[in-house]
Design an enzyme around this catalytic site. Structure first.
Site, PDB file in Angstrom:
ATOM      1  N   PRO A 166       0.867   4.111   6.978  1.00 43.74           N
ATOM      2  CA  PRO A 166       0.822   3.073   5.941  1.00 43.74           C
ATOM      3  C   PRO A 166      -0.473   3.192   5.146  1.00 43.74           C
ATOM      4  CG  PRO A 166       0.372   2.120   8.091  1.00 43.74           C
ATOM      5  CD  PRO A 166       0.774   3.544   8.333  1.00 43.74           C
ATOM      6  N   LYS A 167      -0.387   2.934   3.861  1.00 47.78           N
ATOM      7  CA  LYS A 167      -1.591   2.928   3.026  1.00 47.78           C
ATOM      8  C   LYS A 167      -2.200   1.529   3.115  1.00 47.78           C
ATOM      9  CE  LYS A 167      -3.259   4.334  -1.530  1.00 47.78           C
ATOM     10  NZ  LYS A 167      -4.060   3.127  -1.803  1.00 47.78           N
ATOM     11  N   VAL A 168      -3.076   1.365   4.062  1.00 49.65           N
ATOM     12  CA  VAL A 168      -3.669   0.055   4.344  1.00 49.65           C
ATOM     13  C   VAL A 168      -4.532  -0.372   3.169  1.00 49.65           C
ATOM     14  CG1 VAL A 168      -5.098  -1.254   5.946  1.00 49.65           C
ATOM     15  CG2 VAL A 168      -3.581   0.547   6.811  1.00 49.65           C
TER      16      VAL A 168
ATOM     17  N   ASP B  66      -0.099  -1.093   0.492  1.00 45.74           N
ATOM     18  CA  ASP B  66       0.398  -0.927  -0.868  1.00 45.74           C
ATOM     19  C   ASP B  66       1.161   0.383  -1.034  1.00 45.74           C
ATOM     20  OD1 ASP B  66      -1.717   0.816  -0.782  1.00 45.74           O
ATOM     21  OD2 ASP B  66      -2.736   0.029  -2.549  1.00 45.74           O
ATOM     22  N   GLY B  67       1.627   0.947   0.088  1.00 51.69           N
ATOM     23  CA  GLY B  67       2.410   2.169   0.038  1.00 51.69           C
ATOM     24  C   GLY B  67       2.239   2.950   1.320  1.00 51.69           C
TER      25      GLY B  67
END
Length: 561
Positions: free
Chosen positions: A124-126, A278-279
């Protein structure tokens, strides 16, 4: 938000169809508009990098930066696809540079990047702030903000107070450099429903300003890189987990194709997580030696961001419509944008007064999202054009007793009355929407709102847009309408009563309506003195009386003497 290494143009390629048409501006105006937006973005950058404050949501910032690039290309200005980061005063050198991550637009771009690459993993793009952690002889000795990727601020004192960051480690990590994201800890955060919550700005504020220990306890850490660590990803994440960084192992998954990446992306977008995202980021397990890492040069990893919940849309025109009761509504016509799977080109602004409060003019940029049932709505005006030329709204001359008969000034309210009477709760004229009514009225000019009753099958079929089958269907609907109950026809005429109130009245003829006194109407459900007066005014209207006589001549039930 303002990840300086850029590659930002790839972030929003899927929505460039809404910006492909260049503004119709003079060279002077184009120069002024571009300069104004450049200055505003520069101020936002200063707020973010120097004060740790996000003055504008990340999505808005990213989309307006893409908009700026589009304008520059349209008018021949020099284009810089990378945000220009202000001098932030960082003096502490990173032992290993932060490369940043290139952002891909969609699944196809991901497939192209994956071609020829193997040993791929998705994380996950934290959404937080990037940091370098330096461990020497088993102890945390330095914490450095990302800064420009080569130098950053010394955050050691603050990070040493964050309980989620291990202060001591052992084994291979005893002398190591780690890169990761400090984030705001959440419980059951569902990104699709809850959005970004401005988490990144909150974390930056906590780290850049004087904060209490309780605020620091609200932070967590996600390690996404161990430069020169174990070459095998499974070993890397296992050792990180054992050292006190368990999230990396929990949220690092092997992937072999774009479908698997898409599945992980959808999963993390729709299920509960302990952080805002966010991605997703996709990376190769085997990385170059740390001495080769440079800002903007991390070609072994890419990001695929989530679709924005809201889109910045260009207002192309302001239009006015008049409803059946004479109320004037304002609609903003937009350059098309995609929200979920919906192509949005129009959004309702509201009343003229509300439009004036919004202060929206053609050329403005507004943030649009989907409300309940997928209806587009305006969230805010994010950028106002320097040219504030606005159309003049129609004169406030319409009300519930106007435009039963067709005139040039009555065009919009007249059409609104036709659309209203065709709805399921009134006469139920299936197959005739607004476009159909306009076509019929243009081909066979109506004198009043019931003139369509006089149309023949041949006339309807000879109307543009009405083929033989559709013409027969519409003519059949018009014929069936003659058999509708009396109260439905009264509703079609626009009596100022709710349908339950009209049903409760028990009236079954026009004569009964005329015989009722004002006091009688007041007793009906949801009516009262004001509504009762409106009913009496409506019954006394010369246009309403003329319509009742015409319906009587057509032998509509309840209107014949």
């Amino acid at each position: 938000m303002k990840v300086w290494m850029g590659m930002l143009m790839g972030l929003l390629l899927w929505q460039t169809q809404s910006w492909a048409v260049c503004p119709v501006w003079t060279a002077t105006r184009a120069k002024a508009e571009i300069s104004r937006l450049q200055q505003q973005i520069s101020r936002w950058d200063d707020d973010y990098w120097q004060k740790g404050v996000s003055s504008v949501p990340d999505g808005v910032y990213d989309q307006l930066r893409v908009r700026l690039t589009q304008w520059q290309r349209c008018f021949g200005d020099s284009v810089t696809s990378e945000p220009v980061m202000p001098a932030i005063g960082g003096t502490t050198v990173h032992p290993v540079a932060h490369t940043g991550v290139r952002k891909l637009a969609d699944k196809r771009a991901m497939q192209q990047w994956m071609h020829g690459r193997n040993d791929l993993w998705v994380q996950p793009k934290v959404d937080g702030v990037a940091v370098t952690l330096v461990y020497q002889k088993g102890r945390l000795t330095q914490a450095i903000s990302r800064g420009d990727g080569l130098k950053g601020e010394d955050w050691t004192a603050k990070v040493q107070q964050i309980p989620a960051v291990p202060q001591t480690v052992a084994g291979a990590l005893a002398d190591s450099v780690l890169q990761g994201e400090i984030f705001l800890r959440q419980e059951g955060h569902i990104q699709q429903k809850m959005g970004g919550m401005n988490a990144r700005s909150k974390v930056a504020g906590i780290l850049m300003r004087k904060e209490s220990a309780s605020a620091l306890r609200s932070l967590g850490i996600f390690i996404w890189a161990w430069p020169d660590g174990p070459s095998v990803m499974t070993e890397r994440v296992e050792q990180l987990s054992a050292a006190g960084f368990p999230l990396t192992q929990q949220y690092t998954l092997p992937v072999s194709n774009s479908d698997a990446i898409e599945d992980a992306r959808n999963l993390w977008w729709t299920t509960a997580l302990p952080f805002v995202t966010d991605g997703v980021v996709v990376r190769r397990g085997k990385e170059p030696e740390a001495r080769h890492w440079l800002p903007g040069q991390g070609d072994w990893l890419v990001a695929w961001k989530y679709p924005p919940v809201a889109q910045v849309a260009d207002v192309q025109a302001i239009q006015f419509s008049v409803g059946k009761s004479g109320k004037i509504s304002v609609v903003a016509s937009l350059a098309p944008v995609m929200l979920d799977d919906k192509r949005v080109q129009r959004v309702n602004v509201g009343s003229v007064r509300r439009w004036e409060e919004w202060d929206i003019a053609p050329g403005d940029q507004i943030l649009v999202s989907l409300a309940g049932q997928g209806i587009p709505r305006i969230d805010e005006v994010v950028w106002r054009s320097s040219d504030r030329t606005k159309p003049v709204p129609p004169a406030d001359r319409f009300n519930s007793l106007t435009c039963y008969f067709a005139t040039a000034v009555c065009q919009e309210q007249f059409i609104s009355r036709l659309v209203w009477m065709g709805t399921a709760g009134v006469l139920g004229l299936d197959g005739v929407g607004e476009a159909g009514w306009r076509a019929l009225h243009q081909r066979h000019p109506f004198g009043h709102i019931f003139s369509w009753l006089g149309l023949t099958l041949e006339q309807i079929q000879n109307t543009p847009g009405f083929a033989k089958a559709k013409g027969e269907q519409v003519w059949h609907q018009f014929s069936l309408a003659r058999k509708q109950p009396f109260v439905r026809w009264v509703m079609a005429m626009g009596i100022p009563l709710t349908q339950p109130a009209l049903n409760a009245s028990g009236v079954s003829s026009w004569r009964e309506l005329l015989d009722r006194k004002e006091q009688y109407w007041q007793q009906l459900p949801a009516t009262g003195p004001r509504r009762a007066r409106q009913v009496m005014e409506w019954l006394a209207s010369s246009e309403v009386k003329a319509l009742s006589r015409w319906l009587a001549a057509q032998h509509i039930e309840g209107f014949t003497p």
